[in-house]
Write a protein that holds these residues in place. Structure first.
Motif, PDB file in Angstrom:
ATOM      1  N   ASN A   1     -32.856   5.513 -13.502  1.00 11.07           N
ATOM      2  CA  ASN A   1     -32.108   6.769 -13.341  1.00 11.07           C
ATOM      3  C   ASN A   1     -31.249   7.066 -14.571  1.00 11.07           C
ATOM      4  N   THR A   2     -30.688   6.009 -15.179  1.00  9.68           N
ATOM      5  CA  THR A   2     -29.876   6.190 -16.384  1.00  9.68           C
ATOM      6  C   THR A   2     -30.725   6.761 -17.519  1.00  9.68           C
ATOM      7  N   ILE A   3     -31.932   6.210 -17.688  1.00  9.56           N
ATOM      8  CA  ILE A   3     -32.837   6.702 -18.744  1.00  9.56           C
ATOM      9  C   ILE A   3     -33.229   8.149 -18.477  1.00  9.56           C
ATOM     10  N   VAL A   4     -33.557   8.466 -17.225  1.00  6.92           N
ATOM     11  CA  VAL A   4     -33.938   9.843 -16.869  1.00  6.92           C
ATOM     12  C   VAL A   4     -32.784  10.798 -17.173  1.00  6.92           C
ATOM     13  N   ASN A   5     -31.562  10.390 -16.814  1.00  8.38           N
ATOM     14  CA  ASN A   5     -30.387  11.233 -17.093  1.00  8.38           C
ATOM     15  C   ASN A   5     -30.218  11.477 -18.584  1.00  8.38           C
ATOM     16  N   LYS A   6     -30.432  10.425 -19.389  1.00  8.51           N
ATOM     17  CA  LYS A   6     -30.300  10.561 -20.842  1.00  8.51           C
ATOM     18  C   LYS A   6     -31.337  11.550 -21.386  1.00  8.51           C
ATOM     19  N   LEU A   7     -32.571  11.446 -20.879  1.00  7.75           N
ATOM     20  CA  LEU A   7     -33.645  12.338 -21.337  1.00  7.75           C
ATOM     21  C   LEU A   7     -33.363  13.780 -20.922  1.00  7.75           C
ATOM     22  N   LEU A   8     -32.857  13.964 -19.706  1.00 11.69           N
ATOM     23  CA  LEU A   8     -32.547  15.310 -19.237  1.00 11.69           C
ATOM     24  C   LEU A   8     -31.417  15.939 -20.048  1.00 11.69           C
ATOM     25  N   LYS A   9     -30.432  15.115 -20.441  1.00  8.93           N
ATOM     26  CA  LYS A   9     -29.307  15.638 -21.217  1.00  8.93           C
ATOM     27  C   LYS A   9     -29.720  16.083 -22.617  1.00  8.93           C
ATOM     28  N   LYS A  10     -30.845  15.543 -23.098  1.00  7.64           N
ATOM     29  CA  LYS A  10     -31.335  15.935 -24.427  1.00  7.64           C
ATOM     30  C   LYS A  10     -31.873  17.363 -24.419  1.00  7.64           C
ATOM     31  N   ASN A  11     -32.315  17.816 -23.240  1.00 11.00           N
ATOM     32  CA  ASN A  11     -32.932  19.139 -23.136  1.00 11.00           C
ATOM     33  C   ASN A  11     -31.859  20.183 -22.805  1.00 11.00           C
ATOM     34  N   PRO A  12     -31.719  21.232 -23.634  1.00 15.23           N
ATOM     35  CA  PRO A  12     -30.651  22.235 -23.420  1.00 15.23           C
ATOM     36  C   PRO A  12     -30.712  22.895 -22.035  1.00 15.23           C
ATOM     37  N   GLU A  13     -31.932  23.212 -21.565  1.00 17.16           N
ATOM     38  CA  GLU A  13     -32.069  23.897 -20.276  1.00 17.16           C
ATOM     39  C   GLU A  13     -31.629  22.997 -19.118  1.00 17.16           C
ATOM     40  N   SER A  14     -32.006  21.717 -19.185  1.00 14.20           N
ATOM     41  CA  SER A  14     -31.625  20.811 -18.092  1.00 14.20           C
ATOM     42  C   SER A  14     -30.129  20.505 -18.132  1.00 14.20           C
ATOM     43  N   ARG A  15     -29.548  20.507 -19.340  1.00 12.57           N
ATOM     44  CA  ARG A  15     -28.099  20.277 -19.467  1.00 12.57           C
ATOM     45  C   ARG A  15     -27.314  21.393 -18.770  1.00 12.57           C
ATOM     46  N   GLU A  16     -27.826  22.631 -18.880  1.00 17.25           N
ATOM     47  CA  GLU A  16     -27.137  23.766 -18.260  1.00 17.25           C
ATOM     48  C   GLU A  16     -27.190  23.698 -16.743  1.00 17.25           C
TER      49      GLU A  16
END
Length: 293
Positions: free
Chosen positions: A276-291
């Motif tokens: 889950n930590t890795i998935v969160n890190k990958l999602l935070k890299k993407n501008p759309e998912s960060r929003e």
């Protein structure tokens, strides 16, 4: 097989040059390293030339790993710390020695964070793992005697919580009193403050930056929250395993809740948290998912 040494060398150079692909590269490098030193079933023992070539390749990989131990900032190994700890009883003595050297480095640099993962080795029924734990902690204390107190306290805390998890439920009750169930732990917190940090995900997850000098970057919070005390009342949940709900007060004034589960292997839970930590890190890299977070 013929490209294995080249792959390990190039993965290593990728790590030396930066952190951009560290979450993809380091776990793969370690997997190839560990698998290479397992007994081979594809080489006929009578084929001396192939066996000799295989040994030569292994020596090359040992040199590559040694180069990485000396060259990489210790924080990089944190990305795969659980993977490193899980292989401490690898069948190859050469792999074991290099693994122990990496783990010693990590404990010396990040003692309060690393001790929580390392402590699991000392809680196993497996004698071999406990012996490796002893070797690592002895080596750490040999290099920095001030860490002896942190390690001793962590061992006491780990054993106390394990003992609490295994405590039988009093008939007709859904709570335990810590001062009666684990008097040693209760008495300890009355005498002195804990040196251990609160072991939640926010404090144990390394913040590895993709670029810049890692030495100047804060891997963990600068002022971590430490354990002040444990609440005397321990609630027992009504599920099948009857885990104990332990509440501790942090140095930030907040209360933190943890579960002590009896006779349970928590490695799957740990791996899911890491995933889950890795998935969160990958999602935070993407501008759309960060929003959308």
């Amino acid at each position: 097989q013929e490209y294995l040494v080249k792959a390990i060398r190039n993965y290593g150079e990728t790590l030396v040059r930066g952190n951009l692909y560290i979450y993809q590269v380091l776990p793969r490098l370690l997997t190839l390293w560990f698998e290479m030193f397992l007994p081979s079933t594809s080489i006929d023992k009578r084929d001396k030339e192939k066996e000799k070539e295989k040994e030569k390749e292994k020596e090359e990989v040992i040199s590559i790993i040694q180069y990485l131990i000396e060259k990489l900032h210790p924080s990089k190994w944190l990305v795969a710390f659980p993977q490193l700890v899980s292989q401490v009883v690898h069948i190859s003595e050469k792999v074991r020695k290099q693994l122990q050297a990496i783990i010693v480095q990590l404990v010396l640099h990040y003692p309060k964070q690393a001790i929580w993962s390392l402590l699991a080795l000392n809680m196993y029924n497996n004698t071999e793992r406990r012996e490796v734990y002893k070797k690592i902690t002895t080596a750490v204390i040999g290099k920095d005697k001030t860490l002896a107190a942190i390690i001793d306290e962590a061992e006491m805390l780990g054993k106390s919580l394990l003992e609490l998890a295994d405590k039988a439920l009093p008939k007709g009750k859904n709570t335990l009193m810590l001062n009666k169930a684990i008097p040693k732990l209760y008495a300890y917190q009355k005498d002195k403050p804990f040196k251990q940090i609160v072991p939640n995900q926010a404090q144990l997850t390394a913040n590895i930056q993709a670029s810049g000098k890692q030495e100047k970057h804060k891997i963990f919070p600068e002022n971590p929250v430490t354990i002040v005390s444990f609440d005397n009342t321990v609630a027992i949940l009504s599920s099948l395993a009857q885990p104990k709900k332990v509440e501790c007060l942090g140095s930030d004034g907040q209360n933190y809740i943890f579960l002590c589960k009896p006779k349970d292997d928590l490695r799957k839970d740990t791996r899911m948290m890491e995933f889950n930590t890795i998935v969160n890190k990958l999602l935070k890299k993407n501008p759309e998912s960060r929003e959308r977070q």
